[in-house]
Design a protein around this motif. Structure first.
Motif, short mmCIF file in Angstrom:
data_model
loop_
_atom_site.label_atom_id
_atom_site.label_comp_id
_atom_site.label_asym_id
_atom_site.label_seq_id
_atom_site.Cartn_x
_atom_site.Cartn_y
_atom_site.Cartn_z
N VAL A 149 0.71 -0.97 0.01
CA VAL A 149 -0.08 -0.01 -0.01
C VAL A 149 1.00 1.20 -0.16
O VAL A 149 0.57 2.16 -0.94
N SER B 47 -0.99 3.83 9.76
CA SER B 47 -1.91 2.97 10.43
C SER B 47 -2.38 3.93 11.65
O SER B 47 -3.36 3.51 12.34
N GLU B 265 -9.32 -4.39 1.75
CA GLU B 265 -9.74 -3.32 2.52
C GLU B 265 -8.96 -2.01 1.84
O GLU B 265 -9.65 -0.94 1.93
N THR B 266 -7.92 -2.22 1.46
CA THR B 266 -7.16 -1.13 0.82
C THR B 266 -7.84 -0.65 -0.55
O THR B 266 -8.10 0.34 -0.94
N PHE B 272 -7.53 2.95 3.51
CA PHE B 272 -6.08 2.89 3.75
C PHE B 272 -5.51 2.85 4.94
O PHE B 272 -4.52 2.10 5.31
N GLY B 275 -6.26 -0.76 6.29
CA GLY B 275 -5.50 -1.67 5.63
C GLY B 275 -4.16 -1.66 5.99
O GLY B 275 -3.31 -2.79 6.11
N SER B 276 -3.79 -0.55 6.23
CA SER B 276 -2.13 -0.38 6.72
C SER B 276 -2.14 -0.99 8.41
O SER B 276 -0.93 -1.68 8.35
#
Lengths: 299, 305
Positions: A149, B47, B265-266, B272, B275-276
């Protein structure tokens, strides 16, 4: 006399058992691949019928799938089949070329950066040698999905989405640790006296590496080159996320999106055979070095 | 070395050998750490930030983690990842050890098996996923055909669309691809056991099982440790492609493992931040795995080379 009989009997039983196991193991390992290869030559109507045909008889043999992938030409017969050749099929060959360009570049990068580094790790005593080496190797444990990501954000921000350069740099970084590990093993097995003799004669470290070490460790160079090639040729998560346009997709990223239900199975099988060709040829050519590398015979 | 080159004491680079090491090693270190560590730090930072719908927002502390762990699907994803890993590693170890023991008999078939092992190893993961999807095919797959015609199933089964079998389908495909790597490791380990040991044991009347338990397994401990670690890493790292291609995390969420959770999720739900957070948890789980292995299985001396 009697005892000899039982021994030879036991030998024969063992031979039969081994032969049986060889056949079983061979089938387990090879059947999926053989099945893919056979499917790629089968008529689509046969592929989509029950029961599947294993034997490739002339009446079901066709080169249509390869013909389409390599030339973009649709078969003359069967509108149904034509509809199942999806557009992404025409990008199979370009994607293989993309992957080849990336993999070859990454392989060269691995050798250029990895050879001197591995040699220094194997031969030079300095504080933190082992720690640094283990730290490098530990990066191999990091799941791609853990950094995919932020990588996507970074790469798109510097405008390198859909470029080979981004993937090359990433693959170089994720293949180098294994290259270092393998090469260090090979270099450590080069007789130290050879290197020392040359250095006493006044040769510098790099000269020794180039003239003495590399020729002796050639199998190791080949093995690590092939491993680096295979890893970067087949890498999937980064390729999936960092290549968006069909034209920029590498082989794994393109193949992952090919052949959903309703598309031609024969085309997917043929595309798989074509995509497998480069690593297959390398594995066949350098099987000796690969097996030695995998079984850690560093001589 | 010419005298005088190493007079500048104090500096690590003063000695030509150290300069050689620095010049040789630094480029690799820079490339690896820049590409791997920087995004990892980035992931940790993300995150802690609010970032719904793909736009990075302000610092929200551990809120992402709190939301994450209150999500049943996330906790299930962890469980599924563990299940997949444990079963896949166990199967790979058992099968590859069996294969290696056959190879180790050093008969004519040995080199054939070694060559055959190279093929799944050399096959790119996405292609193996495509092959297995085709074999599992609910309408025309060879697996259905074989099971049907041998009478094991009464009608064709949707292996990858049934929550009871989907995970098994992923695991079998993974195992097939990764047996070769461990098999080669075990072949190396077995060949280093002196044959004299086996002969002595056999003369003493030891059964095959005793020989396996008292000689083979203990002497194989270093290879076993390496195989366990490597296969655990492989199982966590490399099943993503299979999930992507064969099941897409489904049916329902039956094959939504941690990597797939991070991905969906991302990139599907544009979460984001969450997801992170999941990505960081994934990395941490990996660390724990490795640590446990190293501590629990550490032989007295470990030499990699």
């Amino acid at each position: 006399m009697r005892r000899q009989d039982t021994i030879s009997g036991r030998r024969r039983r063992k031979a039969v058992w081994l032969a049986l196991m060889t056949v079983l193991i061979g089938m387990y390992l090879l059947f999926p691949l053989v099945w893919m290869a056979l499917s790629s030559f089968q008529d689509e109507r046969v592929l989509q019928s029950r029961p599947p045909r294993v034997l490739l008889t002339p009446d079901i043999f066709t080169l249509d799938h390869y013909n389409f992938l390599l030339t973009g030409r649709m078969p003359e017969t069967g509108i149904m089949v034509q509809a199942m050749y999806t557009m992404s099929g025409t990008y199979v060959l370009p994607s293989v070329v993309n992957s080849l360009v990336i993999a070859v570049t990454v392989t060269l990068g691995n050798l250029i950066l990895g050879i001197p580094a591995a040699h220094a790790f194997a031969r030079v005593r300095f504080r933190g040698n082992r720690t640094l080496f283990m730290a490098l190797f530990a990066t191999r444990l990091l799941p791609a999905l853990s950094i995919v990501v932020p990588m996507f954000i970074i790469v798109s921000r510097i405008g390198l989405l859909d470029t080979k350069l981004a993937l090359m740099v990433i693959y170089l970084a994720i293949t180098l640790p294994f290259t270092l590990w393998l090469l260090r093993g090979y270099f450590a097995h080069v007789p130290r006296e050879l290197e020392e003799a040359a250095r006493v004669d006044g040769a510098g470290r790099f000269t020794v590496l180039w003239r003495i070490v590399l020729p002796v460790a050639k199998p190791g160079l080949i093995a690590s080159a092939v491993f680096a090639f295979m890893l970067s040729y087949g890498e999937f998560p980064f390729a999936l996320i960092l290549t968006q346009s069909l034209a920029s997709r590498t082989m794994p990223a393109l193949m992952a999106g090919i052949g959903y239900y309703g598309s031609s199975r024969g085309m997917v099988a043929a595309a798989s055979v074509l995509s497998f060709a480069p690593p297959l040829v390398l594995a066949a050519l350098f099987r000796r070095q690969l097996i030695d590398g995998l079984t850690q015979r560093f001589e | 070395m010419p005298a005088g080159a190493s007079t500048r004491a104090g500096s690590i680079l003063a000695k030509p050998d150290h300069r050689y090491a620095a010049v040789s090693i630094l480029p690799s270190v820079l490339v690896v750490f820049a590409v791997v560590i920087y995004p990892l730090i980035y992931a940790v930072m993300m995150s802690f930030r609010d970032s719904r719908m793909g736009v990075l927002g302000g610092f929200i502390g551990l809120a992402n983690y709190a939301r994450l762990f209150s999500d049943v699907e996330f906790r299930l994803a962890i469980v599924r990842t563990l299940v997949l890993t444990v079963i896949a590693v166990a199967l790979v170890i058992v099968i590859s050890l069996g294969v290696a023991m056959v190879v180790n008999e050093r008969f004519r078939g040995s080199s054939f098996i070694k060559l055959a092992l190279l093929l799944p190893y050399a096959l790119p993961g996405t292609l193996s996923a495509l092959i297995w999807r085709w074999m599992y095919d609910p309408s025309y797959g060879i697996l259905n055909a074989v099971l049907y015609h041998t009478g094991f199933i009464k009608e064709y089964v949707t292996f990858t669309g049934d929550p009871r079998t989907a995970m098994g389908a992923i695991i079998l495909a993974h195992v097939w691809k990764f047996v070769p790597y461990s098999a080669f490791l075990f072949v190396a380990g077995l060949s280093s056991i002196p044959p004299g040991l086996y002969e002595a044991a056999r003369i003493d009347g030891a059964s095959s099982l005793t020989i396996f338990r008292k000689i083979t397994l203990p002497l194989l401990a270093p290879a076993m440790q390496l195989a366990l670690i490597v296969q655990t890493v492989f199982a966590v790292l490399y099943h993503f492609g299979l999930v992507y291609i064969i099941t897409g995390g489904g049916p329902g969420r039956a094959t939504t493992t941690l990597p797939w959770y991070v991905y969906s999720e991302t990139f599907r739900f544009m979460q984001f931040g969450r997801g992170s957070a999941a990505a960081v948890v994934l990395a941490l789980i990996m660390l724990v795995f490795i640590y446990v292995y190293l501590v629990a299985l550490s032989p007295k001396e470990r030499t990699v080379s």
